[in-house]
Design an enzyme around this catalytic site. Structure first.
Site, PDB file in Angstrom:
ATOM      1  N   GLN A 152       0.790  -1.380  -0.094  1.00 38.26           N
ATOM      2  CA  GLN A 152       0.030   0.087  -0.095  1.00 38.26           C
ATOM      3  C   GLN A 152       0.858   1.306  -0.180  1.00 38.26           C
ATOM      4  O   GLN A 152       0.115   2.378   0.164  1.00 38.26           O
ATOM      5  CB  GLN A 152      -0.872  -0.011   1.226  1.00 38.26           C
ATOM      6  CG  GLN A 152      -1.798  -1.205   1.319  1.00 38.26           C
ATOM      7  CD  GLN A 152      -2.643  -1.069   2.787  1.00 38.26           C
ATOM      8  OE1 GLN A 152      -2.341  -2.190   3.467  1.00 38.26           O
ATOM      9  NE2 GLN A 152      -3.339  -0.006   3.156  1.00 38.26           N
ATOM     10  N   PHE A 177      -5.868  -4.326   3.488  1.00 37.94           N
ATOM     11  CA  PHE A 177      -6.406  -3.992   4.512  1.00 37.94           C
ATOM     12  C   PHE A 177      -5.754  -3.365   6.029  1.00 37.94           C
ATOM     13  O   PHE A 177      -6.158  -3.411   6.965  1.00 37.94           O
ATOM     14  CB  PHE A 177      -7.407  -5.267   5.593  1.00 37.94           C
ATOM     15  CG  PHE A 177      -8.215  -6.010   4.263  1.00 37.94           C
ATOM     16  CD1 PHE A 177      -9.303  -5.196   3.861  1.00 37.94           C
ATOM     17  CD2 PHE A 177      -7.957  -7.368   3.815  1.00 37.94           C
ATOM     18  CE1 PHE A 177      -9.971  -6.087   2.704  1.00 37.94           C
ATOM     19  CE2 PHE A 177      -8.601  -7.945   3.126  1.00 37.94           C
ATOM     20  CZ  PHE A 177      -9.606  -7.469   2.461  1.00 37.94           C
ATOM     21  N   GLU A 181       0.424  -2.095   4.643  1.00 35.58           N
ATOM     22  CA  GLU A 181       1.095  -0.321   4.720  1.00 35.58           C
ATOM     23  C   GLU A 181       2.348  -0.348   5.320  1.00 35.58           C
ATOM     24  O   GLU A 181       3.325   0.251   4.517  1.00 35.58           O
ATOM     25  CB  GLU A 181       0.158   0.204   5.619  1.00 35.58           C
ATOM     26  CG  GLU A 181       0.308   1.538   5.806  1.00 35.58           C
ATOM     27  CD  GLU A 181      -0.750   2.453   6.502  1.00 35.58           C
ATOM     28  OE1 GLU A 181      -0.274   3.568   6.786  1.00 35.58           O
ATOM     29  OE2 GLU A 181      -1.720   2.037   6.795  1.00 35.58           O
ATOM     30  N   ARG A 221      -5.847   7.383  17.036  1.00 33.17           N
ATOM     31  CA  ARG A 221      -7.054   7.466  16.423  1.00 33.17           C
ATOM     32  C   ARG A 221      -8.128   6.677  17.038  1.00 33.17           C
ATOM     33  O   ARG A 221      -9.420   6.766  17.144  1.00 33.17           O
ATOM     34  CB  ARG A 221      -6.919   6.488  15.000  1.00 33.17           C
ATOM     35  CG  ARG A 221      -8.140   6.832  14.312  1.00 33.17           C
ATOM     36  CD  ARG A 221      -7.783   6.579  12.540  1.00 33.17           C
ATOM     37  NE  ARG A 221      -7.131   7.393  12.008  1.00 33.17           N
ATOM     38  CZ  ARG A 221      -7.950   8.279  10.994  1.00 33.17           C
ATOM     39  NH1 ARG A 221      -9.018   8.202  10.816  1.00 33.17           N
ATOM     40  NH2 ARG A 221      -7.226   9.026  10.374  1.00 33.17           N
ATOM     41  N   ARG A 277      -7.721  -2.039   8.658  1.00 31.92           N
ATOM     42  CA  ARG A 277      -8.994  -1.214   8.277  1.00 31.92           C
ATOM     43  C   ARG A 277      -9.739  -0.351   9.543  1.00 31.92           C
ATOM     44  O   ARG A 277     -10.132  -1.174  10.235  1.00 31.92           O
ATOM     45  CB  ARG A 277      -9.843  -2.012   7.334  1.00 31.92           C
ATOM     46  CG  ARG A 277     -10.763  -1.286   6.709  1.00 31.92           C
ATOM     47  CD  ARG A 277     -11.798  -2.415   6.008  1.00 31.92           C
ATOM     48  NE  ARG A 277     -12.352  -1.679   4.744  1.00 31.92           N
ATOM     49  CZ  ARG A 277     -13.427  -2.634   4.179  1.00 31.92           C
ATOM     50  NH1 ARG A 277     -13.280  -3.942   4.012  1.00 31.92           N
ATOM     51  NH2 ARG A 277     -13.961  -1.898   3.380  1.00 31.92           N
ATOM     52  N   PHE A 333      -7.854   1.475  11.496  1.00 33.89           N
ATOM     53  CA  PHE A 333      -6.828   1.917  12.220  1.00 33.89           C
ATOM     54  C   PHE A 333      -6.942   2.558  13.701  1.00 33.89           C
ATOM     55  O   PHE A 333      -6.576   3.620  13.957  1.00 33.89           O
ATOM     56  CB  PHE A 333      -6.313   3.411  11.217  1.00 33.89           C
ATOM     57  CG  PHE A 333      -4.909   3.632  11.358  1.00 33.89           C
ATOM     58  CD1 PHE A 333      -3.779   2.830  10.541  1.00 33.89           C
ATOM     59  CD2 PHE A 333      -4.402   4.854  11.968  1.00 33.89           C
ATOM     60  CE1 PHE A 333      -2.411   3.097  10.753  1.00 33.89           C
ATOM     61  CE2 PHE A 333      -2.900   4.942  12.168  1.00 33.89           C
ATOM     62  CZ  PHE A 333      -2.160   4.191  11.430  1.00 33.89           C
ATOM     63  N   THR A 393      -4.113  11.767  10.348  1.00 32.46           N
ATOM     64  CA  THR A 393      -4.008  12.684  11.454  1.00 32.46           C
ATOM     65  C   THR A 393      -2.434  13.160  11.711  1.00 32.46           C
ATOM     66  O   THR A 393      -2.384  14.063  12.453  1.00 32.46           O
ATOM     67  CB  THR A 393      -4.178  11.889  12.730  1.00 32.46           C
ATOM     68  OG1 THR A 393      -3.385  10.676  13.049  1.00 32.46           O
ATOM     69  CG2 THR A 393      -5.861  11.468  12.984  1.00 32.46           C
ATOM     70  N   ALA A 453      -6.267   5.436   5.553  1.00 36.61           N
ATOM     71  CA  ALA A 453      -7.155   6.392   6.135  1.00 36.61           C
ATOM     72  C   ALA A 453      -8.003   7.058   5.285  1.00 36.61           C
ATOM     73  O   ALA A 453      -8.820   7.916   5.357  1.00 36.61           O
ATOM     74  CB  ALA A 453      -6.029   7.792   6.175  1.00 36.61           C
ATOM     75  N   GLU A 468     -12.905   2.724   4.911  1.00 39.95           N
ATOM     76  CA  GLU A 468     -13.033   2.219   6.391  1.00 39.95           C
ATOM     77  C   GLU A 468     -14.207   2.317   7.058  1.00 39.95           C
ATOM     78  O   GLU A 468     -14.486   1.526   7.959  1.00 39.95           O
ATOM     79  CB  GLU A 468     -11.804   2.846   7.146  1.00 39.95           C
ATOM     80  CG  GLU A 468     -10.578   2.812   6.602  1.00 39.95           C
ATOM     81  CD  GLU A 468      -9.422   3.394   7.235  1.00 39.95           C
ATOM     82  OE1 GLU A 468      -8.491   3.025   8.329  1.00 39.95           O
ATOM     83  OE2 GLU A 468      -9.225   4.671   6.983  1.00 39.95           O
TER      84      GLU A 468
END
Length: 768
Positions: free
Chosen positions: A208, A239, A243, A321, A353, A355, A452, A521, A723
């Site tokens: 990702q 998912f 990442e 988060r 997914r 996060f 964020t 995100a 998400e």
């Protein structure tokens, strides 16, 4: 003006098939392991201490590995010329362990062989001994052994929550657990590295975040980033699991390619993929809350204790988060929302997914259920009285909720799902049924959209128009099955007034669009759609200028539609205009760039606007539980979800359905079990249960909320959909909670997540 433009779109807003759909149906979509293998390809497979626990390596004998049939060489930490670290942010994730093992399965060496099977077999011949130390596996272990945190404790504070709870008419104090989740992408971790001239390398990676992989490889090889190209055409699911954690396997493949001078591929087995890669973070949640007789929250004091694993990975942002979403759609007049990011001797948990948001929301929804039990009210009425309003509109972190449509969505779904009538019918059923019990729950979703970490909210794109009118599109977003490529192609097609089929979608590559953020995100379409439109608009502007000058027509009388360009009273094919512009030496290529406006976040002060906007939704789920076995069935699900003005309704409905089922799986069947050495025992489909077709409710009603569009200026006023739908699955868990509560009136069910049959049975019996 923006709304009128949206209503007139010809390609955007239409249900077009996923660009890979025909290939998927035919089984011919090319993933990395399907690519034609280059001449001289070698295979790389990781090795670890099979019986090793946390501790210092006292013996590492790889002689049998090196002597095994087909083995070309064995890689260890000493073979890495540059930085031995694949951490995304804070460091501490060695590509190959050097002298010490921090968790069971940590990779110590890698085998390079002429076949994958030879590499796998050889990896099992290693003789590694470890001076075992006590492993911290659980939250309680981490607290008892004082392993420390992977990040500093953090909190949001509004007024004096403890004082407000003490003064409240009613209060509750609880502790419960939220389990983790395995990504279980269909395509496992895989990378293919191909050496190029002058020491450069091209890496095909299922990731990702191609730019991050590029820089980590460059650091490992001590190369400039420009010498490394990372490419990804599509992933078979991710998912969040690709990442940050795709990088280690890309680094190993690239290291093998560098040292052998041959192409190298690293692909994990399912078992090892599950053992060696991180999961969704699991939490212990300790909270107190005060509320009035109507069930309105007065104050919340909550501690989220996260089991993060041996390193930071992305745990700090994930836990942040969780805190951002501990309110879900509800206003807390006083609050202390805190997290601990605990270090454990287990594989480092990572992005998944939502996060961290789902864990925060599950707390909020459990709180609403508990308050309803304490006050004797319908849980939906408790939810309604606690919603953000125009006067109660500021989050615990200081952001105003300016686009609140939660009540509209809830009331529409309440009516369309016939919630009140069904609630009465369920109460009557439960009164007469001693074994089977039903539950129903309607829960909202309010999910913040943006990274964020503010600087990640940017994207680039590259668009070429060829002289026959065809268009080449490239951007920094990656395709993992969600339909991002198709949506962005629709945006570009809309700009030029051509069919989406005339836009050639090309693989994401660091060689075309540099310094990209992860596709995460839920911001893939927001960011890359805007960047691609900017690139296309630049070219379109040049074409308009040329046409106006060439045909002496005002720019206002030039339109692009249906594959033609209307220039005053004449119409010419788009390709003809492109060809004539080229002859006139007009550039038909452009980059595009977009940075999300309005957002800011001051983390030390815990104040700001971390999100550009919120996406909303609601789900009403009905379940039946068997109080003798703990088995559960989802009888019916109604969903109403907000996507603003949809870029592609068909793809969005698919995302809503898939997200809900994945969230339902997290909270009902997907249970991760580690032993006291930190070994994952549920590391195969035989022991880890993801939802299958028979788990999807037969009565499954999904609609998109009829919206006038996002209030913020997003791409065609759409909203993110990656998400937020996952949190709709919380309604299944709260419906189970409701069913269990009917078994023991007056008691708060001791139900953790996931609500497996064993957990349901324990809760029915009142056993913690």
């Amino acid at each position: 003006m923006a709304d009128r433009r949206i209503l007139e779109t010809r390609t955007v807003g239409k249900t077009l098939a996923h660009d890979s759909a025909p290939l998927h149906v035919q089984g011919s979509a090319t993933y990395i392991d399907d690519m034609r293998e280059p001449e001289g390809l070698v295979h790389v497979y990781p090795g670890y201490a099979k019986d090793g626990a946390h501790g210092k390596i006292t013996r590492c004998d790889l002689s049998a590995v090196a002597a095994a049939p087909g083995v070309i060489r064995v890689l260890t930490a000493k073979d890495i010329p540059g930085l031995n670290d694949y951490a995304p942010v804070f460091g501490g994730d060695p590509i190959l362990a050097d002298g010490r093992i921090m968790f069971h399965g940590q990779v110590v060496f890698a085998v390079v062989a002429d076949s994958r099977e030879a590499a796998r077999r050889a990896a099992r011949l290693a003789k590694i001994e470890v001076a075992a130390e006590r492993a911290a596996v659980t939250v309680e272990d981490a607290l008892a052994t004082k392993t420390g945190d992977v990040g500093e404790p953090y909190q949001f504070v509004r007024r004096d929550a403890a004082k407000a709870i003490s003064a409240a008419r009613h209060s509750v104090s609880e502790s419960f657990r939220i389990g983790g989740q395995e990504h279980f992408y269909l395509e496992g971790q895989v990378s293919l590295a191909v050496p190029e001239e002058h020491g450069a390398v091209t890496v095909h990676c299922s990731t990702q975040h191609p730019s991050e992989v590029q820089f980590l490889i460059a650091h490992m090889l001590h190369l400039p980033a420009a010498m490394v190209t990372v490419e990804c055409r599509r992933m078979g699911g991710a998912f969040g699991g690709k990442e940050s954690q795709a990088a280690q396997w890309a680094c190993l493949a690239t290291l093998a390619a560098r040292l052998t001078g041959r192409p190298a591929k690293c692909r994990l087995d399912r078992d090892e993929d599950m053992m060696l890669t991180g999961k969704r973070h699991d939490f212990r949640v300790d909270y107190k809350a005060g509320f009035d007789a109507r069930g309105r929250v007065v104050a919340v004091d909550v501690d989220f204790l996260a089991r993060c694993g041996y390193s930071a990975d992305l745990s700090n942002a994930i836990c942040d988060r969780t805190m951002f979403h501990a309110d879900n759609a509800y206003f807390y007049p006083a609050a202390r929302i805190a997290t601990r990011r605990l270090r454990t001797n287990t594989v480092s948990n990572t992005a998944f997914r939502g996060f961290g948001g789902p864990q925060g929301m599950l707390f909020a929804e459990r709180l609403m259920e508990v308050i309803a039990l304490k006050t004797g009210q319908d849980p939906l009425d408790v939810r309604k009285v606690n919603l953000y309003t125009d006067k109660r509109d500021t989050t615990p972190y200081g952001m105003k909720v300016e686009d609140n449509i939660a009540l509209d969505i809830i009331e529409q779904l309440e009516a369309s799902s016939d919630y009140r009538t069904r609630r009465k019918a369920i109460a009557a059923f439960n009164a007469k049924s001693p074994v089977l019990k039903k539950g129903i729950s309607l829960t909202p979703v309010k999910f913040g959209i943006s990274f964020t970490l503010t600087h990640l909210n940017q994207a680039g794109a590259l668009v070429h128009v060829y002289t026959d009118g065809s268009v080449h599109l490239n951007h920094g977003g990656t395709e993992m099955g969600q339909g991002l490529y198709t949506k962005v192609a629709q945006v570009v097609a809309e700009e030029f007034g051509i069919a989406a089929a005339d836009v050639r979608i090309t693989a994401t590559t660091t060689g075309k669009v540099p310094n990209t953020s992860a596709t995460a995100a839920s911001s893939g379409a927001d960011l890359n759609g805007m960047a691609a439109r900017a690139a296309a608009a630049t070219i379109k502007g040049r074409l308009v200028d040329f046409a106006a000058k060439h045909w002496k027509v005002p720019k206002s009388r030039i339109r692009f539609e249906d594959g033609r360009v209307l220039i005053g009273n004449r119409a010419i094919p788009f390709g003809d205009l492109a060809r004539q512009a080229h002859i006139a030496r007009i550039s038909l290529s452009s980059t595009g760039y977009y940075a999300t406006p309005k957002i800011s976040w001051d983390r030390p002060k815990a104040k700001g606007r971390p999100f550009f906007y919120f996406a909303y939704g609601a789900a009403c789920s009905e379940v039946t539980i068997d109080t003798l076995t703990g088995e559960m069935k989802v009888d019916r699900v109604d969903i109403l979800h907000d996507v603003g003005r949809s870029l592609n309704p068909g793809l969005d409905i698919g995302q809503v359905e898939g997200g809900f089922v994945q969230g339902m799986g997290w909270l009902t069947t997907e249970e991760l079990v580690f032993d006291d050495q930190g070994r994952l025992r549920t590391h195969a489909p035989s022991t880890y249960k993801i939802p299958c077709a028979s788990d999807v409710p037969a009565d499954f009603r999904v609609r998109l909320f009829e919206s006038r569009g996002n209030k913020e200026d997003t791409i065609y006023r759409s909203k993110a959909v990656g998400e937020p739908p996952l949190m709709l699955g919380i309604s299944v868990w709260t419906a189970i909670f409701d069913a269990v509560a009917s078994c023991r009136p007056g008691e708060i069910p001791k139900l953790d997540a996931p609500a497996t049959p064993e957990a349901i049975l324990r809760a029915v019996k009142g056993v913690a």
